[in-house]
Design a protein around this motif. Sequence first.
Motif, PDB file in Angstrom:
ATOM      1  N   LYS A  34       0.820  -1.211   0.000  1.00  0.00           N
ATOM      2  CA  LYS A  34       0.000   0.000   0.000  1.00  0.00           C
ATOM      3  C   LYS A  34       0.855   1.262   0.000  1.00  0.00           C
ATOM      4  O   LYS A  34       0.467   2.288  -0.581  1.00  0.00           O
ATOM      5  N   THR A  35       2.027   1.205   0.623  1.00  0.00           N
ATOM      6  CA  THR A  35       2.921   2.367   0.613  1.00  0.00           C
ATOM      7  C   THR A  35       3.452   2.620  -0.788  1.00  0.00           C
ATOM      8  O   THR A  35       3.542   3.778  -1.228  1.00  0.00           O
ATOM      9  N   ARG A  36       3.790   1.562  -1.507  1.00  0.00           N
ATOM     10  CA  ARG A  36       4.235   1.732  -2.891  1.00  0.00           C
ATOM     11  C   ARG A  36       3.126   2.329  -3.744  1.00  0.00           C
ATOM     12  O   ARG A  36       3.379   3.203  -4.584  1.00  0.00           O
ATOM     13  N   GLU A  37       1.906   1.864  -3.526  1.00  0.00           N
ATOM     14  CA  GLU A  37       0.768   2.428  -4.259  1.00  0.00           C
ATOM     15  C   GLU A  37       0.611   3.916  -3.945  1.00  0.00           C
ATOM     16  O   GLU A  37       0.349   4.729  -4.840  1.00  0.00           O
ATOM     17  N   LEU A  38       0.745   4.256  -2.672  1.00  0.00           N
ATOM     18  CA  LEU A  38       0.577   5.647  -2.259  1.00  0.00           C
ATOM     19  C   LEU A  38       1.659   6.529  -2.873  1.00  0.00           C
ATOM     20  O   LEU A  38       1.364   7.624  -3.379  1.00  0.00           O
ATOM     21  N   GLU A  39       2.896   6.090  -2.840  1.00  0.00           N
ATOM     22  CA  GLU A  39       3.990   6.881  -3.411  1.00  0.00           C
ATOM     23  C   GLU A  39       3.785   7.101  -4.901  1.00  0.00           C
ATOM     24  O   GLU A  39       4.016   8.192  -5.421  1.00  0.00           O
ATOM     25  N   LYS A  40       3.336   6.062  -5.599  1.00  0.00           N
ATOM     26  CA  LYS A  40       3.067   6.207  -7.040  1.00  0.00           C
ATOM     27  C   LYS A  40       1.904   7.162  -7.273  1.00  0.00           C
ATOM     28  O   LYS A  40       1.927   7.985  -8.201  1.00  0.00           O
ATOM     29  N   TYR A  41       0.893   7.090  -6.405  1.00  0.00           N
ATOM     30  CA  TYR A  41      -0.261   7.979  -6.546  1.00  0.00           C
ATOM     31  C   TYR A  41       0.164   9.433  -6.385  1.00  0.00           C
ATOM     32  O   TYR A  41      -0.241  10.303  -7.180  1.00  0.00           O
ATOM     33  N   LEU A  42       0.974   9.702  -5.383  1.00  0.00           N
ATOM     34  CA  LEU A  42       1.432  11.067  -5.148  1.00  0.00           C
ATOM     35  C   LEU A  42       2.326  11.549  -6.289  1.00  0.00           C
ATOM     36  O   LEU A  42       2.278  12.720  -6.681  1.00  0.00           O
ATOM     37  N   GLN A  43       3.133  10.643  -6.821  1.00  0.00           N
ATOM     38  CA  GLN A  43       3.989  11.004  -7.949  1.00  0.00           C
ATOM     39  C   GLN A  43       3.146  11.334  -9.178  1.00  0.00           C
ATOM     40  O   GLN A  43       3.371  12.345  -9.847  1.00  0.00           O
ATOM     41  N   ASP A  44       2.150  10.497  -9.466  1.00  0.00           N
ATOM     42  CA  ASP A  44       1.280  10.727 -10.626  1.00  0.00           C
ATOM     43  C   ASP A  44       0.445  11.995 -10.454  1.00  0.00           C
ATOM     44  O   ASP A  44       0.019  12.600 -11.444  1.00  0.00           O
ATOM     45  N   ALA A  45       0.190  12.380  -9.208  1.00  0.00           N
ATOM     46  CA  ALA A  45      -0.590  13.597  -8.947  1.00  0.00           C
ATOM     47  C   ALA A  45       0.227  14.863  -9.134  1.00  0.00           C
ATOM     48  O   ALA A  45      -0.304  15.967  -9.003  1.00  0.00           O
ATOM     49  N   GLY A  46       1.514  14.717  -9.442  1.00  0.00           N
ATOM     50  CA  GLY A  46       2.362  15.878  -9.707  1.00  0.00           C
ATOM     51  C   GLY A  46       2.799  16.621  -8.465  1.00  0.00           C
ATOM     52  O   GLY A  46       2.999  17.841  -8.510  1.00  0.00           O
ATOM     53  N   LEU A  47       2.969  15.921  -7.350  1.00  0.00           N
ATOM     54  CA  LEU A  47       3.316  16.583  -6.100  1.00  0.00           C
ATOM     55  C   LEU A  47       4.813  16.740  -5.893  1.00  0.00           C
ATOM     56  O   LEU A  47       5.231  17.360  -4.908  1.00  0.00           O
ATOM     57  N   TYR A  48       5.612  16.180  -6.783  1.00  0.00           N
ATOM     58  CA  TYR A  48       7.065  16.281  -6.644  1.00  0.00           C
ATOM     59  C   TYR A  48       7.620  17.182  -7.744  1.00  0.00           C
ATOM     60  O   TYR A  48       7.215  17.072  -8.911  1.00  0.00           O
ATOM     61  N   GLU A  49       8.555  18.042  -7.382  1.00  0.00           N
ATOM     62  CA  GLU A  49       9.152  18.918  -8.366  1.00  0.00           C
ATOM     63  C   GLU A  49      10.209  18.159  -9.172  1.00  0.00           C
ATOM     64  O   GLU A  49      10.753  17.140  -8.731  1.00  0.00           O
TER      65      GLU A  49
END
Length: 757
Positions: A34-49
Amino acid sequence: MGSPVLSNRSNAQPRLGITEPISLGGPTDYDVIKTRELEKYLQDAGLYESQEEAVSREEVLGRLDQVVKIWAKAISRAKGLSEQLVQEANAKIFTFGSYRLGVHGPGADIDTLCVGPRHASREEDFFGELHNMLSEMPEVTELHPVPDAYVPVMRFKFNGVSIDLLYAKLSLWVVPEDLDISQDSILQNADEQTVRSLNGCRVTDQILRLVPNIQNFRTTLRCMRFWAKRRGVYSNVSGFLGGINWALLVARICQLFPNALPSMLVSRFFRVYNQWRWPNPVMLCAIEEGSLGLQVWDPRKYPKDRYHLMPIITPAYPCMNSSYNVSLSTLRIMSDEFRRGSEICEAMEINKADWDTLFEPYPFFEAYKNYLQIDISAENAEDLRKWKGWVESRLRQLTLKIERHTYGMLQCHPHPADFPDKSRPFHCSYFMGLQRKQGVPANEGEQFDIRLTVDEFKHSVNVYNLWKPGMEIRVSHVKRRNLPTFVFPGGARPSRPTKVMWDSKRTSELKVSGQSLEISHESRAVGSGTDDENKRKRADDDLDDNLRSSKSPASLPSSIREFHDDRTISTASSCSIKHDDSETNVIEGQKSEKSDLNFPEEIFSEKSEINGSGRGNVQVNPILATSDMSNSKEAENLAIEKIMSGPYNAHQTFPEEPDELEDDLEYRNQVKGDGGDGKSSSLETLNLKAVVATDPVISNEEMIHLTHLRSGGGLEELEPAEVTAPLVSGTPAPVPQKKPLIRFNFTSLAKAADKST
């Protein structure tokens, strides 16, 4: 033996926080997935510069640091210091906020602090000489100093990167390059503005020191910030929580579950704060009195601190409540969101929901039947920017005033964002959802009267010290079906909901590990289908047809009528609200059919159901369950109960708002006196504190009874009457007969008060 959740601490891992952890258990395979899913979700949401943007920010900070060092030497030479002191003169840039915490996104501002020597003044040197230096640099644009703010700041863009620059003047002749601002001695002989400016850096650094795993903290905080923005509860100025508040809440969860991965930390965030009995404070460390005599948060010593509804205490000296803006309305809304998040996380554990469900945007313009629309406009973009900043700082007062003047029976839900109308230049609108308080009785046809409240609010806005012609504000009521199209994505009113939201698709019984978790049907979010839309419109039309006049105040009990007469100064302007007896609500967890109005659960119940019943009823996840009781939810509930039995619990017993409605400190120096532009009126002399505190009829105990009745009741409906008539004198102005009134349900209030006694 103690709670089975609490295990012995390892000698290699010192305890962080004011209590033992709830669990030291490590991650399961489920947590890793679930943590891997969450990290990918946040990445796909454009939250990282991007890497390029990160490098650009570092270059800007390095360049800014060079600029302030040159500035420090220049002012030292100008003040006649010796050449040796000029060469040793130094200033230093520190970062704080989301950038320092490592959770900033693309295009985010960088919060920075310039630390200078004792001979570099704030007014003349920082806002004078440094401002002039920056204004002459071609890479600096949109330079805007705000010297009169509660925390003075200089805002600008440096090579396109937004910078908020504060200033702290230390009692040092030379600022060392290896300066450690975390030491309390740095505050010695510092003025109030310097202490406030240093506070951001000191708190941020202390947070990073007090979390067991910085990377897990950052991922979890990035998730919670994103969630809060999607659910409309990320805004300090609106009375919700800002970046530092969410960081402190997440950090406390990391302390309680030091070995958990982000997916579990998110789940435990909602579980813990869904059961938290506010106003018990959230603290990362013990509050130290310090040796400098600065005031720290302590409701046992300072009565004003007792009125804080959701205390989240900063960990650096002087410890303060970072969430004093939270009101009854916004606390109720956030508590409801914590409950929703907890339910979704439990559903995720049995594959009945996913991360998309958790991050569903809150359907604000489907959640209520009635809204207040606050329109503001100006002559140009610069005036609108300043006007918006001022109005935003006052909107929280409108929420407080409405709830105060209606004894908490008319509740507000402010939307944290503004909505520009592209068809009108230099114009934008703010919106507040309105609803009747759950459990308050109402008689058909009776109405609220908030005209005086709105007039007070408009008056407090119009005394803006920097007011210019063209700066206008207009407050009106609008029903859901008449909302302007510019509030909807694409500027078009949706004909029907595009997807079924979590709140509308939940079943009445969710099976969790063979046990049932009761979930009330709530139509707080979007339903589906055109039939629902047609029914809703017909119901709204029926309310218009059945409008009845309210009862005369003369027929009211004398105790209620005296208080009403004492505070009713003017009857100019009108907004109206009316109820519909055909709709019901949910009281204390009982299931009932409801309309699309939201009736959140009362959060200040004397019953605390956190030991496996009521709102605190959470079930064992079959995927995570083992014979080891360390993963037991019941045991976690007991541990949470223990955590909340701290030294401040007995001193936090004031659910009502304080007697006075305080002005926003950031703009306290921008309020005008009685003369000048003719915008002042007799309302400026209104002292609500005096009215409430000196009134011999309504006691504090009665006020609490009136505000927290739990009887059955109906809904209120606003009539679309614009509030525009100005106050020109201290005498009541006539009420235009063509506009309906909002009259307060005094008869029902009196009956309810009698029943409560």
